[in-house]
Design a protein around this motif. Structure first.
Motif, PDB file in Angstrom:
ATOM      1  N   GLN A   1       6.941  41.486 -43.744  1.00  0.00           N
ATOM      2  CA  GLN A   1       8.102  42.282 -44.129  1.00  0.00           C
ATOM      3  C   GLN A   1       7.991  43.704 -43.600  1.00  0.00           C
ATOM      4  O   GLN A   1       8.982  44.295 -43.148  1.00  0.00           O
ATOM      5  CB  GLN A   1       8.234  42.292 -45.658  1.00  0.00           C
ATOM      6  CG  GLN A   1       9.476  43.003 -46.158  1.00  0.00           C
ATOM      7  CD  GLN A   1      10.749  42.351 -45.668  1.00  0.00           C
ATOM      8  OE1 GLN A   1      10.848  41.125 -45.617  1.00  0.00           O
ATOM      9  NE2 GLN A   1      11.724  43.157 -45.290  1.00  0.00           N
ATOM     10  N   GLN A   2       6.786  44.261 -43.644  1.00  0.00           N
ATOM     11  CA  GLN A   2       6.597  45.608 -43.110  1.00  0.00           C
ATOM     12  C   GLN A   2       6.861  45.650 -41.613  1.00  0.00           C
ATOM     13  O   GLN A   2       7.504  46.580 -41.108  1.00  0.00           O
ATOM     14  CB  GLN A   2       5.183  46.091 -43.415  1.00  0.00           C
ATOM     15  CG  GLN A   2       4.918  46.351 -44.888  1.00  0.00           C
ATOM     16  CD  GLN A   2       3.480  46.744 -45.158  1.00  0.00           C
ATOM     17  OE1 GLN A   2       2.657  46.801 -44.242  1.00  0.00           O
ATOM     18  NE2 GLN A   2       3.163  47.003 -46.415  1.00  0.00           N
ATOM     19  N   VAL A   3       6.380  44.644 -40.899  1.00  0.00           N
ATOM     20  CA  VAL A   3       6.632  44.591 -39.453  1.00  0.00           C
ATOM     21  C   VAL A   3       8.118  44.448 -39.175  1.00  0.00           C
ATOM     22  O   VAL A   3       8.675  45.102 -38.280  1.00  0.00           O
ATOM     23  CB  VAL A   3       5.830  43.436 -38.824  1.00  0.00           C
ATOM     24  CG1 VAL A   3       6.232  43.237 -37.369  1.00  0.00           C
ATOM     25  CG2 VAL A   3       4.340  43.705 -38.918  1.00  0.00           C
ATOM     26  N   ALA A   4       8.793  43.597 -39.954  1.00  0.00           N
ATOM     27  CA  ALA A   4      10.233  43.416 -39.757  1.00  0.00           C
ATOM     28  C   ALA A   4      10.994  44.705 -40.038  1.00  0.00           C
ATOM     29  O   ALA A   4      11.944  45.048 -39.313  1.00  0.00           O
ATOM     30  CB  ALA A   4      10.736  42.293 -40.663  1.00  0.00           C
ATOM     31  N   ASP A   5      10.588  45.432 -41.076  1.00  0.00           N
ATOM     32  CA  ASP A   5      11.260  46.699 -41.387  1.00  0.00           C
ATOM     33  C   ASP A   5      11.062  47.714 -40.265  1.00  0.00           C
ATOM     34  O   ASP A   5      11.997  48.447 -39.903  1.00  0.00           O
ATOM     35  CB  ASP A   5      10.727  47.264 -42.706  1.00  0.00           C
ATOM     36  CG  ASP A   5      11.111  46.398 -43.896  1.00  0.00           C
ATOM     37  OD1 ASP A   5      12.071  45.604 -43.763  1.00  0.00           O
ATOM     38  OD2 ASP A   5      10.446  46.502 -44.954  1.00  0.00           O
ATOM     39  N   ARG A   6       9.843  47.767 -39.718  1.00  0.00           N
ATOM     40  CA  ARG A   6       9.605  48.713 -38.619  1.00  0.00           C
ATOM     41  C   ARG A   6      10.406  48.327 -37.380  1.00  0.00           C
ATOM     42  O   ARG A   6      10.949  49.191 -36.682  1.00  0.00           O
ATOM     43  CB  ARG A   6       8.112  48.761 -38.294  1.00  0.00           C
ATOM     44  CG  ARG A   6       7.245  49.338 -39.413  1.00  0.00           C
ATOM     45  CD  ARG A   6       5.847  49.630 -38.915  1.00  0.00           C
ATOM     46  NE  ARG A   6       4.971  50.069 -39.980  1.00  0.00           N
ATOM     47  CZ  ARG A   6       4.092  49.287 -40.588  1.00  0.00           C
ATOM     48  NH1 ARG A   6       3.971  48.019 -40.215  1.00  0.00           N
ATOM     49  NH2 ARG A   6       3.323  49.752 -41.554  1.00  0.00           N
ATOM     50  N   ARG A   7      10.476  47.035 -37.093  1.00  0.00           N
ATOM     51  CA  ARG A   7      11.271  46.599 -35.947  1.00  0.00           C
ATOM     52  C   ARG A   7      12.737  46.949 -36.138  1.00  0.00           C
ATOM     53  O   ARG A   7      13.411  47.409 -35.207  1.00  0.00           O
ATOM     54  CB  ARG A   7      11.118  45.090 -35.761  1.00  0.00           C
ATOM     55  CG  ARG A   7       9.774  44.649 -35.208  1.00  0.00           C
ATOM     56  CD  ARG A   7       9.759  43.140 -35.050  1.00  0.00           C
ATOM     57  NE  ARG A   7       8.521  42.671 -34.439  1.00  0.00           N
ATOM     58  CZ  ARG A   7       8.251  41.385 -34.211  1.00  0.00           C
ATOM     59  NH1 ARG A   7       9.130  40.455 -34.560  1.00  0.00           N
ATOM     60  NH2 ARG A   7       7.112  41.033 -33.650  1.00  0.00           N
ATOM     61  N   ALA A   8      13.242  46.742 -37.355  1.00  0.00           N
ATOM     62  CA  ALA A   8      14.642  47.069 -37.624  1.00  0.00           C
ATOM     63  C   ALA A   8      14.893  48.562 -37.468  1.00  0.00           C
ATOM     64  O   ALA A   8      15.926  48.978 -36.938  1.00  0.00           O
ATOM     65  CB  ALA A   8      15.018  46.602 -39.032  1.00  0.00           C
ATOM     66  N   ALA A   9      13.939  49.375 -37.932  1.00  0.00           N
ATOM     67  CA  ALA A   9      14.103  50.822 -37.790  1.00  0.00           C
ATOM     68  C   ALA A   9      14.130  51.235 -36.327  1.00  0.00           C
ATOM     69  O   ALA A   9      14.910  52.111 -35.928  1.00  0.00           O
ATOM     70  CB  ALA A   9      12.977  51.545 -38.528  1.00  0.00           C
ATOM     71  N   VAL A  10      13.295  50.593 -35.512  1.00  0.00           N
ATOM     72  CA  VAL A  10      13.279  50.915 -34.081  1.00  0.00           C
ATOM     73  C   VAL A  10      14.585  50.484 -33.417  1.00  0.00           C
ATOM     74  O   VAL A  10      15.154  51.205 -32.585  1.00  0.00           O
ATOM     75  CB  VAL A  10      12.067  50.242 -33.407  1.00  0.00           C
ATOM     76  CG1 VAL A  10      12.147  50.379 -31.893  1.00  0.00           C
ATOM     77  CG2 VAL A  10      10.774  50.860 -33.916  1.00  0.00           C
ATOM     78  N   ARG A  11      15.077  49.297 -33.772  1.00  0.00           N
ATOM     79  CA  ARG A  11      16.327  48.822 -33.170  1.00  0.00           C
ATOM     80  C   ARG A  11      17.506  49.707 -33.552  1.00  0.00           C
ATOM     81  O   ARG A  11      18.395  49.960 -32.742  1.00  0.00           O
ATOM     82  CB  ARG A  11      16.599  47.376 -33.605  1.00  0.00           C
ATOM     83  CG  ARG A  11      15.694  46.339 -32.989  1.00  0.00           C
ATOM     84  CD  ARG A  11      16.262  44.946 -33.211  1.00  0.00           C
ATOM     85  NE  ARG A  11      16.471  44.669 -34.628  1.00  0.00           N
ATOM     86  CZ  ARG A  11      15.563  44.089 -35.417  1.00  0.00           C
ATOM     87  NH1 ARG A  11      14.393  43.744 -34.922  1.00  0.00           N
ATOM     88  NH2 ARG A  11      15.826  43.863 -36.687  1.00  0.00           N
TER      89      ARG A  11
END
Length: 258
Positions: free
Chosen positions: A15-25
């Motif tokens: 979930q943390q990785v997904a949140d960081r990816r979403a923030a970057v996108r």
């Protein structure tokens, strides 16, 4: 129990990785929206300034029309500057709200488009469901890393001091006499690092200054080590004299049984 804990940890990490990816996108869309809102706010403040100037000019006229309006009971002649300022600001507020709403709606659309366009490398690569450990190989590859290993040299000196067993106190005296030279070498290490950080490495000037501060502090240690030599000789003058200037030889001095 252990597997459940690992699964929970993996879910949290995922979930943390997904949140960081979403923030970057979503970062470009949010950046554009932030700048758009700032420009909208600046435009609103500009219209407020123009409204104040216009209302001030009309307010001068109101100094004449307001008393007449009170006398005649005509409200439309009273306080024309205030009414003009209120009307202009109402229009400015409405326009800003419309602009900000359009900017936020555009940001939401761009973020939704970024979420739909998932093109992460991790999503395209096939991975096993569980990490499969590899069997250990008989020959281990040794990687030699060249570089400045100051911590290893310092650890060796610390271990040497901890296990040091001198043959006699005169050997300790020799070590103390060589101590200023040794500390000067350590201080010069940080002087060289300061010079290279300032001239060769891609570091800020503050880093070179910090190395130089350490160098100056170590020079104080060199001065303290130099004072230790005469101190040691003064407090142990008689003991040292028995070894450096023995009376009738070293064997004769052993008669004192000290």
């Amino acid at each position: 129990m252990i597997n459940r804990a690992r699964d929970a940890r993996d879910r949290r990490n995922g979930q943390q990785v997904a949140d960081r990816r979403a923030a970057v996108r979503k970062a470009p869309a949010r950046r554009r929206a932030r700048w758009g809102l700032l420009r909208s706010a600046a435009r609103f403040q500009g219209r407020r300034l123009l409204a104040a100037l216009a209302a001030g000019a009309v307010g001068l006229l109101g100094c004449v029309t307001t008393p007449i309006g009170r006398r005649l009971g005509w409200r439309w002649l009273m306080h024309p500057g205030r009414r003009l300022y209120r009307r202009l600001m109402d229009a400015a507020h409405a326009n800003r709200a419309q602009r900000d709403g359009a900017i936020r709606a555009r940001r939401a659309e761009e973020e939704a488009a970024a979420d739909r366009d998932l093109n992460e490398i991790g999503d395209r690569v096939a991975r096993p469901a569980r990490i499969i450990p590899t069997a250990p190989t008989s020959a281990q590859e040794v990687v030699n890393v060249s570089g400045f290993k100051f911590e290893e040299a310092a650890a060796e000196m610390e271990n040497a001091a901890r296990s040091y067993e001198p043959d006699g106190n005169m050997e300790v005296l020799t070590m103390i006499e060589n101590l200023p030279t040794a500390l000067l070498s350590v201080a010069n290490t940080f002087r060289i690092l300061a010079e290279r950080s300032d001239e060769e490495f891609a570091f800020e000037k503050d880093v070179a200054g910090a190395f130089d501060d350490i160098h100056q502090q170590l020079l104080n240690g060199v001065d303290a080590a130099e004072t230790l030599v005469p101190l040691f000789r003064n407090v142990h003058e008689q003991d040292i004299a028995r070894h450096e200037s023995p009376r009738n030889g070293s064997e004769a001095e052993k008669g004192w049984n000290v």
